[in-house]
Design a protein around this motif. Structure first.
Motif, PDB file in Angstrom:
ATOM      1  N   HIS A  83     -28.727  12.897  18.918  1.00  0.00           N
ATOM      2  CA  HIS A  83     -29.270  12.774  17.936  1.00  0.00           C
ATOM      3  C   HIS A  83     -29.024  12.382  16.301  1.00  0.00           C
ATOM      4  O   HIS A  83     -29.326  12.171  15.148  1.00  0.00           O
ATOM      5  CB  HIS A  83     -30.680  13.818  18.042  1.00  0.00           C
ATOM      6  CG  HIS A  83     -30.056  14.734  17.364  1.00  0.00           C
ATOM      7  ND1 HIS A  83     -31.193  15.535  17.269  1.00  0.00           N
ATOM      8  CD2 HIS A  83     -29.106  15.416  18.390  1.00  0.00           C
ATOM      9  CE1 HIS A  83     -30.601  16.887  17.304  1.00  0.00           C
ATOM     10  NE2 HIS A  83     -29.429  17.280  17.684  1.00  0.00           N
ATOM     11  N   ASP A 134     -34.759  19.459  19.809  1.00  0.00           N
ATOM     12  CA  ASP A 134     -32.906  20.688  19.506  1.00  0.00           C
ATOM     13  C   ASP A 134     -33.211  21.375  18.402  1.00  0.00           C
ATOM     14  O   ASP A 134     -34.105  21.387  17.620  1.00  0.00           O
ATOM     15  CB  ASP A 134     -32.199  19.391  19.417  1.00  0.00           C
ATOM     16  CG  ASP A 134     -30.973  19.655  19.960  1.00  0.00           C
ATOM     17  OD1 ASP A 134     -30.139  19.541  20.658  1.00  0.00           O
ATOM     18  OD2 ASP A 134     -30.489  20.353  18.602  1.00  0.00           O
ATOM     19  N   LEU A 135     -32.168  22.327  19.008  1.00  0.00           N
ATOM     20  CA  LEU A 135     -32.493  23.607  17.517  1.00  0.00           C
ATOM     21  C   LEU A 135     -31.970  22.877  16.534  1.00  0.00           C
ATOM     22  O   LEU A 135     -32.279  23.095  15.351  1.00  0.00           O
ATOM     23  CB  LEU A 135     -30.950  24.323  18.484  1.00  0.00           C
ATOM     24  CG  LEU A 135     -29.690  25.090  17.416  1.00  0.00           C
ATOM     25  CD1 LEU A 135     -31.212  26.695  17.271  1.00  0.00           C
ATOM     26  CD2 LEU A 135     -28.179  25.754  17.201  1.00  0.00           C
ATOM     27  N   HIS A 136     -30.284  21.876  16.669  1.00  0.00           N
ATOM     28  CA  HIS A 136     -30.636  21.546  15.123  1.00  0.00           C
ATOM     29  C   HIS A 136     -31.373  20.153  14.822  1.00  0.00           C
ATOM     30  O   HIS A 136     -31.755  19.348  15.738  1.00  0.00           O
ATOM     31  CB  HIS A 136     -29.215  20.642  15.112  1.00  0.00           C
ATOM     32  CG  HIS A 136     -28.090  21.425  15.365  1.00  0.00           C
ATOM     33  ND1 HIS A 136     -27.742  21.840  17.065  1.00  0.00           N
ATOM     34  CD2 HIS A 136     -27.326  22.763  15.361  1.00  0.00           C
ATOM     35  CE1 HIS A 136     -26.500  22.594  17.289  1.00  0.00           C
ATOM     36  NE2 HIS A 136     -27.132  23.573  15.939  1.00  0.00           N
ATOM     37  N   ASP A 156     -30.357  24.209  23.198  1.00  0.00           N
ATOM     38  CA  ASP A 156     -29.815  24.940  22.013  1.00  0.00           C
ATOM     39  C   ASP A 156     -30.779  25.765  21.733  1.00  0.00           C
ATOM     40  O   ASP A 156     -30.918  26.171  20.954  1.00  0.00           O
ATOM     41  CB  ASP A 156     -28.678  24.254  21.233  1.00  0.00           C
ATOM     42  CG  ASP A 156     -29.149  23.017  20.955  1.00  0.00           C
ATOM     43  OD1 ASP A 156     -30.023  22.442  21.090  1.00  0.00           O
ATOM     44  OD2 ASP A 156     -28.069  21.866  20.348  1.00  0.00           O
ATOM     45  N   GLY A 187     -28.337  18.444  22.250  1.00  0.00           N
ATOM     46  CA  GLY A 187     -27.733  19.232  22.778  1.00  0.00           C
ATOM     47  C   GLY A 187     -27.823  20.362  23.206  1.00  0.00           C
ATOM     48  O   GLY A 187     -29.062  20.615  24.307  1.00  0.00           O
TER      49      GLY A 187
HETATM   50 ZN   LIG Z   1     -27.851  20.935  19.186  1.00  0.00          ZN
END
Ligand SMILES: [Zn+2]
Length: 344
Positions: A123, A161-163, A248, A290
């Protein structure tokens, strides 16, 4: 019992750099958890589709694809933290093809849910560059495949995702046929994903970002899902949900500071699956991004697989052992103002 279509990236272990957090054990921990739970053999295992050059070039610039293939041949880095090996080009094609196969299997209706263990992840990969451990943008290629080959017209990508998935956002920034929705820690890598990033041109208001302060946890995600993401899906009316599945966000993960539990993650997927059952023939597929803590890999993946198939399961890791910050409430308030979402 509903079934689950699963893509496992055969030979992915050859994409590896000693000491790097994006390591083969991430996927192997998921596989082992499924085997241990007696689920692995019950999944419908998918082979990757052979994507054409046109399939790739509709998402990534030809010059980028040439640069990536060449870097892989030499096993050189694409940027400081994004490595390749001589096998990475073929493995990236396999991951993208596995993503497309998973999307296609669910789209066709033979199976209602899909889980693609896409590795290398995707991503952060933009149309023009690799970054953040990502080479080809698997979920973008899968969505674009459905739009170009399978008469899909409106899809939603929900990125948990975390990001922030800057690559996916950039690829669909000016397109109205994919609604990109992301929850992520902010400010944080890669720096994008502010509330006011909502798309442009034909893609105006088909990007929605929920930038979360550190220590946001289960309550934050549940509220944002119920009070903002599901209403946005109601409004956009996608024909299928594609989910960027990064674990994550789990409280054990050392790369971030969000506090989602595996139970909290599964509850989000249950909400999305219920929405899909009511609105788009149950079509939901998850694509691995992730997630770097191996116990979290197992717990979250058992949780989301159970959520996708309506099974019971137990969260062996439990809730976050830290108090949740409430800074996310202001983010949700502002998002509802930007998106003109009233109280339900
Ligand atoms: Zn991530």
């Amino acid at each position: 019992m509903e079934n689950l279509a699963l893509f496992y990236p055969t030979s992915h272990q050859a994409h590896y750099q000693p000491g790097h957090p994006e390591r083969p054990q991430r996927v192997e921990a998921i596989r082992e958890a499924f085997i241990e739970a007696g689920l692995w053999d019950g999944f419908q295992h998918l082979e990757p589709l052979a994507l054409s050059a046109a399939d790739l070039k509709h998402v990534h610039e030809p010059s980028y694809l040439a640069r990536l293939e060449n870097a892989c041949a030499h096993g050189s880095h694409m940027d400081l933290d994004t490595y390749t090996t001589p096998q990475s080009w073929q493995l990236a094609l396999n991951a993208a093809g596995g993503a497309a196969a998973t999307a296609e299997a669910v789209w066709g209706g033979a199976i209602r849910r899909g889980l693609a263990l896409t590795r290398p992840p995707g991503h952060h990969a933009t149309s023009q560059r690799a970054m953040g451990f990502c080479l080809l943008n698997n979920i973008a290629i899968a969505a674009d495949y459905l739009l170009r080959h399978k008469s899909a017209a409106r899809l939603a990508i929900v990125d948990l995702d975390l990001h922030h998935g800057n690559g996916t956002q950039e690829i669909f920034w000016e397109r109205g046929d994919v609604f990109y929705i992301s929850t992520h820690q902010y400010p944080y890598y890669p720096g994008t994903g502010a509330l006011n990033e909502t798309g442009a041109g034909a893609g105006q208001r088909t990007t929605a970002n929920f930038p979360l302060p550190p220590m946001s946890g289960d309550a934050a995600f549940a509220a944002i899902m119920d009070e903002a993401i599901l209403p946005l899906l109601d409004r956009y009316a996608p024909e299928m949900l594609l989910v960027s599945y990064g674990f994550d966000t789990h409280w054990r993960d050392s790369l971030g500071h969000l506090q989602l539990s595996a139970r909290g993650y599964a509850d989000l997927i249950t909400r999305l699956a219920n929405w899909a059952d009511a609105n788009c023939q149950g079509r939901v597929a998850l694509f691995l991004e992730g997630g770097y803590d191996l116990p979290a890999a197992g717990a979250c993946s058992l949780g989301v697989a159970a959520a996708l198939t309506g099974q019971a399961w137990t969260d062996s890791l439990g809730p976050a052992p830290y108090p949740e910050s409430e800074g996310w409430k202001a983010v949700l308030r502002e998002a509802k103002r930007i998106w003109d979402i009233g109280e339900r």
